[in-house]
Design an enzyme around this catalytic site. Sequence first.
Site, PDB file in Angstrom:
ATOM      1  N   ASP A 253      -1.070  -9.233  11.736  1.00  0.00           N
ATOM      2  CA  ASP A 253      -0.043  -8.231  11.982  1.00  0.00           C
ATOM      3  C   ASP A 253       1.346  -8.749  11.608  1.00  0.00           C
ATOM      4  OD1 ASP A 253       0.859  -5.683  13.376  1.00  0.00           O
ATOM      5  OD2 ASP A 253       1.918  -7.180  14.583  1.00  0.00           O
ATOM      6  N   HIS A 256       5.770 -10.622   8.129  1.00  0.00           N
ATOM      7  CA  HIS A 256       7.182 -10.724   7.760  1.00  0.00           C
ATOM      8  C   HIS A 256       8.039 -11.137   8.948  1.00  0.00           C
ATOM      9  CE1 HIS A 256       6.426  -6.557   9.040  1.00  0.00           C
ATOM     10  NE2 HIS A 256       7.598  -6.665   9.649  1.00  0.00           N
ATOM     11  N   GLU A 290      -0.505  -7.527   7.027  1.00  0.00           N
ATOM     12  CA  GLU A 290       0.541  -6.510   7.078  1.00  0.00           C
ATOM     13  C   GLU A 290       1.837  -7.245   6.803  1.00  0.00           C
ATOM     14  OE1 GLU A 290       2.776  -3.293   9.978  1.00  0.00           O
ATOM     15  OE2 GLU A 290       1.865  -5.081  10.821  1.00  0.00           O
ATOM     16  N   ASP A 316       2.014  -0.006   2.924  1.00  0.00           N
ATOM     17  CA  ASP A 316       2.869   0.975   3.594  1.00  0.00           C
ATOM     18  C   ASP A 316       3.539   1.917   2.594  1.00  0.00           C
ATOM     19  OD1 ASP A 316       2.338   0.214   6.184  1.00  0.00           O
ATOM     20  OD2 ASP A 316       4.026  -1.166   6.312  1.00  0.00           O
ATOM     21  N   ASP A 317       3.868   1.417   1.395  1.00  0.00           N
ATOM     22  CA  ASP A 317       4.503   2.279   0.394  1.00  0.00           C
ATOM     23  C   ASP A 317       3.647   3.507   0.117  1.00  0.00           C
ATOM     24  OD1 ASP A 317       6.673   0.633   0.114  1.00  0.00           O
ATOM     25  OD2 ASP A 317       6.039  -0.262  -1.779  1.00  0.00           O
ATOM     26  N   ILE A 390       0.998   6.840  13.360  1.00  0.00           N
ATOM     27  CA  ILE A 390       0.836   7.917  14.331  1.00  0.00           C
ATOM     28  C   ILE A 390       1.568   7.559  15.622  1.00  0.00           C
ATOM     29  CG2 ILE A 390      -0.822   9.241  15.709  1.00  0.00           C
ATOM     30  CD1 ILE A 390      -2.910   8.599  13.530  1.00  0.00           C
ATOM     31  N   GLY A 391       1.295   6.374  16.140  1.00  0.00           N
ATOM     32  CA  GLY A 391       1.798   5.999  17.457  1.00  0.00           C
ATOM     33  C   GLY A 391       3.278   5.707  17.524  1.00  0.00           C
TER      34      GLY A 391
END
Length: 586
Positions: A253, A256, A290, A316-317, A390-391
């Site tokens: 997770d 970065h 991620e 994510d893009d 979503i969250g």
Amino acid sequence: MSVGRFGPILRPDSATFRLWAPAASEVAVVTDSTHEMAKDDNGWFIAEVAAARPGTRYHYRIDGGLDVPDPASSYQPDDVSGPSELIDHSRFQWKAIDWRGRPWHETVILECHVGTFTPEGTYRAMIGKLDHLVSTGITALELMPLADFAGTWNWGYDGVLWYAPDHVYGTPDDLRELIDQAHLRGLMVFLDVVYNHFGPEGNYLARYAPQFFCAETPWGSAIDYRVPEVRAFAVDNALHWLDNYRFDGLRLDAVHALAEMGEPSILNEISRAVGVLARQSGRHIHLVLENDDNRAVLLDPSSSIPDGKYRAQWNDDYHHVWHLILTQETHGYYGDYTTQPRHLLARTLRSGFAYQGELSAHRGGRARGEQIGVLPPTAFVNFLQNHDQIGNRALGDRLEWTADARAIEAALAITLLAPMPPLMFMGEEWGATTPFPFFCDFTGDLADAVRAGRRREFAEAYETFGNDVPDPLALSTFRSAILAWPDFTRSLPRHAFVKELLRTRRDELTPHLANAAFASAELRQNDRLLIAYWRLGDNALLHLRANVSDHNVTNDASPMPGRPIWGGEPPARLPAWSVFWSMGAI
């Protein structure tokens, strides 16, 4: 004593307890009685306890006054501040003894949260849903983080005991049984792990090993991977999940947000250590990142064994540009995709990332990302929804709440048949509308701080929706996220649609995906007609033609090469949100 493994070492007639506590003067391990531990020059405390057996509960007493769990506890039956329990990981009788995993190019992921995936919210209850996943065409189940967290409901990203699967979902053997049953059905199981911070409640490390930390982040104290013992803690943790539980892969997770990676980087060291395990065991083991920084140099999906790099990154893009197209939302990071969004979609289809060094206004005008070079499509995990997207919304609302159903199905038809590994969020395969709001079970000042933070982050939503914005600390918010499973004996058009897409992927694409390469993608007809090509293995050419708009468009391109595999032959006028795929030879 040199840097070594954390946690107790079980023997037939005893256990050796180990704790790295460089800031402590005295440590004792407390079972039925108290056992003083010897300290070496490197801050390690050790004690041999003859009476310790699997099932023995214990804690550490720091300087005679503070009782803490083992930071490498394998099980916390009474939550994060209770005693730890000794677990013999070798006792479980695996049934899928010949399982070696699946190659990466076969991956189709369903991400889920154990506590809300079923009404029971347990590892064992999930077993009853595995046949549904297989029949749908899913090949990999990805679990949100399991590291023990404070309270009885949490997304999992507030874990403080990294080695202990959270007790509210069941025992360690319950988790093993879930994974074993998945393997018997040909399903891989991945785990989301968090190595950039510890949760805010139940972490006692700073009291006796402050060397673990170097700075503060929005989520908690940042971890200092320049310290050898800290590096060992993370590397051993990755191996713990992959070896003792036989997970097929890990998704790291938000890397970065790693404040101090050390040299070589902790990411490199984890990958190399996992590579050794994969080589020794003969298993397919997959590592995924991620990473908001879009660092292409960290990725390498083609190597059969991890050797310092990672199979793929969550893209994510790809999500952001589709979300803008489907919902017209432009706030926050979606603002970076408002200029010619369909051209950015085309870029993700022809070269992975939309941002490969361009300036990001959302990130203060700094450059984001790297050129992907020769990376193949399998380096990018594409999705339309996941737990974050979503969250991390005020209402926890899914695309089904606002987007046009035809547009969603067009996006699914592109996502599930493109050569990138696709990911869906639990229930997306049948068009679930169950919300997935943020929830956690903190108390006191910490709970108040979480509420206040959410109000600041979603101030506009609170003004618009008022009391309809769920309280992240309320039990009702957690319960609202429990997936409402439908009756699959009835006709469910969306589920049938997704099943057919994934059957097409399995039969037509997967045999050729191992050597897939990017080729081209372009837009015509006022950016409504999308045309894309990919070169696959065995000299196959995959071709996409789609109308990514709500207007009919003229099909002014040459005939699609090869034979249709989805949608048939495209007509002279492409209906709104229509998608056509063909497969030919180069």
